[in-house]
Design a protein around this motif. Structure first.
Motif, short mmCIF file in Angstrom:
data_model
loop_
_atom_site.label_atom_id
_atom_site.label_comp_id
_atom_site.label_asym_id
_atom_site.label_seq_id
_atom_site.Cartn_x
_atom_site.Cartn_y
_atom_site.Cartn_z
N UNK A 192 -6.49 11.05 -7.02
CA UNK A 192 -6.72 10.12 -8.13
C UNK A 192 -7.70 9.03 -7.75
N UNK A 193 -7.62 8.53 -6.52
CA UNK A 193 -8.54 7.47 -6.10
C UNK A 193 -9.95 8.00 -5.89
N UNK A 194 -10.07 9.30 -5.62
CA UNK A 194 -11.39 9.93 -5.53
C UNK A 194 -12.01 10.12 -6.91
N UNK A 195 -11.14 10.30 -7.90
CA UNK A 195 -11.59 10.63 -9.25
C UNK A 195 -10.99 9.65 -10.26
N UNK A 196 -11.60 8.47 -10.41
CA UNK A 196 -11.06 7.44 -11.32
C UNK A 196 -10.93 7.92 -12.76
N UNK A 197 -11.80 8.83 -13.21
CA UNK A 197 -11.71 9.31 -14.58
C UNK A 197 -10.42 10.09 -14.80
N UNK A 198 -10.01 10.85 -13.77
CA UNK A 198 -8.75 11.58 -13.85
C UNK A 198 -7.59 10.60 -13.92
N UNK A 199 -7.70 9.51 -13.14
CA UNK A 199 -6.66 8.50 -13.16
C UNK A 199 -6.55 7.85 -14.54
N UNK A 200 -7.74 7.56 -15.12
CA UNK A 200 -7.73 6.93 -16.45
C UNK A 200 -7.13 7.86 -17.50
N UNK A 201 -7.42 9.16 -17.41
CA UNK A 201 -6.88 10.10 -18.39
C UNK A 201 -5.37 10.20 -18.30
N UNK A 240 1.18 11.29 -1.74
CA UNK A 240 -0.01 10.80 -1.06
C UNK A 240 -1.23 11.68 -1.36
N UNK A 241 -1.02 13.00 -1.42
CA UNK A 241 -2.12 13.91 -1.77
C UNK A 241 -2.61 13.63 -3.18
N UNK A 242 -1.68 13.40 -4.10
CA UNK A 242 -2.06 13.11 -5.48
C UNK A 242 -2.79 11.77 -5.56
N UNK A 243 -2.32 10.79 -4.80
CA UNK A 243 -2.95 9.47 -4.80
C UNK A 243 -4.39 9.56 -4.29
N UNK A 244 -4.59 10.34 -3.23
CA UNK A 244 -5.94 10.53 -2.69
C UNK A 244 -6.85 11.15 -3.74
N UNK A 275 0.83 -1.21 0.00
CA UNK A 275 0.00 0.00 0.00
C UNK A 275 0.86 1.25 0.00
N UNK A 276 1.96 1.22 0.75
CA UNK A 276 2.86 2.37 0.80
C UNK A 276 3.54 2.60 -0.55
N UNK A 277 3.97 1.53 -1.19
CA UNK A 277 4.60 1.67 -2.49
C UNK A 277 3.65 2.32 -3.50
N UNK A 278 2.38 1.96 -3.42
CA UNK A 278 1.40 2.51 -4.35
C UNK A 278 1.08 3.98 -4.03
N UNK A 279 0.76 4.27 -2.75
CA UNK A 279 0.30 5.60 -2.38
C UNK A 279 1.44 6.59 -2.17
N UNK A 280 2.57 6.13 -1.63
CA UNK A 280 3.65 7.03 -1.22
C UNK A 280 4.77 7.14 -2.24
N UNK A 281 4.89 6.13 -3.13
CA UNK A 281 6.02 6.11 -4.05
C UNK A 281 5.62 5.91 -5.51
N UNK A 282 4.31 5.98 -5.80
CA UNK A 282 3.81 5.94 -7.18
C UNK A 282 4.17 4.65 -7.91
N UNK A 283 4.20 3.53 -7.21
CA UNK A 283 4.46 2.23 -7.85
C UNK A 283 3.10 1.57 -8.09
#
Length: 349
Positions: free
Chosen positions: A337-346, A331-335, A193-201
């Motif tokens: 993106x996870x709130x807005x899946x369409x932004x993540x997809x773009x 972490x702020x960016x991850x939050x 979870x840390x690698x995904x949220x904190x380190x963009x893996x």
């Protein structure tokens, strides 16, 4: 609280007779650091003036009464106490250990109340800080109790290597007893979870080191790898996790196999920290993963043998500051993106 434009980096002073004060002042002696953050040291203005004079440093700071009065864009010192203290560099002092704890308590409270955004802790002497209020083997356990997020994990990080621990400050004779399937799954989940949220893996690939020499040699040297570790890792893989091992720890780093993974999980403290500090010492950072709040620290201790001599290298402390800032932003960016899946997809397109 309305967030400051620059990230507010809270700093606990650490052991007053160690090198913490020196590496803090050396880090912020460079005025360009204020372009990245607003530093906030929790200690005492007169004490910082003493250190500044002792080390003959050209660094300016602003004393403030409490964390609510932090001045953005300045090097702040929150006056946690008013006592005049006698500093004896390189000596253990339980009386001064009480002020080390006061600094940590004030910084932790400011983090909880969001007066600061992240926390960087200078090294403590675990012996002199012990008291009724601090009955812990180190910062990690203290912060796990006082900050939200549940289980925490000591995660040693550098640009090219990240090492997490199944057990940290546990006596070697207890390690095999402590490592259970539930613990393994919990710690690997924190790391992933840390690698995904904190380190963009996006899809973390994790290596796990064996508990026994040669990972037990199929049960010849201990049964724990065969009976506990291997079945647990298989269950995790069956669920889609990219978790591999157990690998024999003695050859894993020498063959540079660690370069094939996003993180390495060691069974116990020295198994992970000896290779990490050998490969990354001076540039490594201790990050407490799993907490709702962000805390980092340098990868060294109080260094009493050089305290007060002006010889301390601030690189690891500076890296801890930069790591805290980067993790906060990630972490702020991850939050978002996870709130807005369409932004993540773009972002993928």
């Amino acid at each position: 609280m309305k967030k400051a434009h620059k990230i507010r980096v809270g700093i606990s002073i650490g052991d007053l007779n160690g090198i913490g004060s020196e590496v803090i002042l050396k880090t912020f002696e460079d005025p360009r650091m204020l372009d990245f953050c607003t530093p906030v040291v929790f200690a005492n203005n007169k004490l910082l003036s003493f250190y500044k004079k002792h080390y003959k440093m050209n660094v300016n700071f602003q004393g403030v009464e409490n964390a609510e009065k932090i001045i953005d864009g300045k090097f702040n010192v929150v006056n946690v106490w008013k006592d005049h203290l006698k500093i004896n560099f390189g000596e253990e002092d339980k009386f001064l250990g009480g002020f080390t704890l006061q600094s940590l308590e004030a910084a932790t409270q400011a983090l909880k109340e969001e007066h600061i955004d992240v926390l960087v802790t200078a090294p403590i002497n675990k012996n002199v800080i012990q008291s009724d209020k601090f009955n812990f083997p180190g910062h990690t356990d203290y912060l796990a109790k006082h900050l939200g997020g549940g289980e925490s994990l000591m995660f040693m990080i550098s640009e090219n290597l990240k090492v997490g621990l199944l057990t940290d400050h546990v006596p070697v004779k207890e390690v095999a007893k402590v490592i259970t399937p539930a613990l393994i799954e919990k710690k690997i989940k924190i790391i992933s979870s840390s690698l995904e949220a904190d380190f963009r893996v996006r899809k973390p690939k994790i290596a796990v080191l064996g508990i026994n020499p040669h990972s037990g040699d199929n049960g010849v040297i201990g049964k724990e790898d065969e009976e506990v570790l291997k079945p647990t890792l298989k269950r995790l893989r069956d669920r889609g996790n990219l978790v591999y091992g157990p690998y024999a720890a003695d050859s894993f780093f020498g063959t540079k196999n660690y370069q094939n993974f996003d993180a390495v999980v060691a069974a116990y403290h020295d198994q992970g920290l000896i290779p990490f500090k050998t490969l990354s010492f001076g540039n490594g950072v201790n990050f407490t993963a799993g907490l709702e709040k962000i805390r980092t620290s340098p990868d060294h201790g109080t260094a009493y043998e050089i305290a007060g001599k002006g010889e301390a290298d601030p690189t690891s402390f500076k890296e801890a500051v930069f790591a805290a800032i980067e993790i906060f932003r990630n972490r702020e960016e991850y939050k978002e993106l996870t709130k807005n899946p369409l932004k993540k997809q773009s972002k993928k397109l």
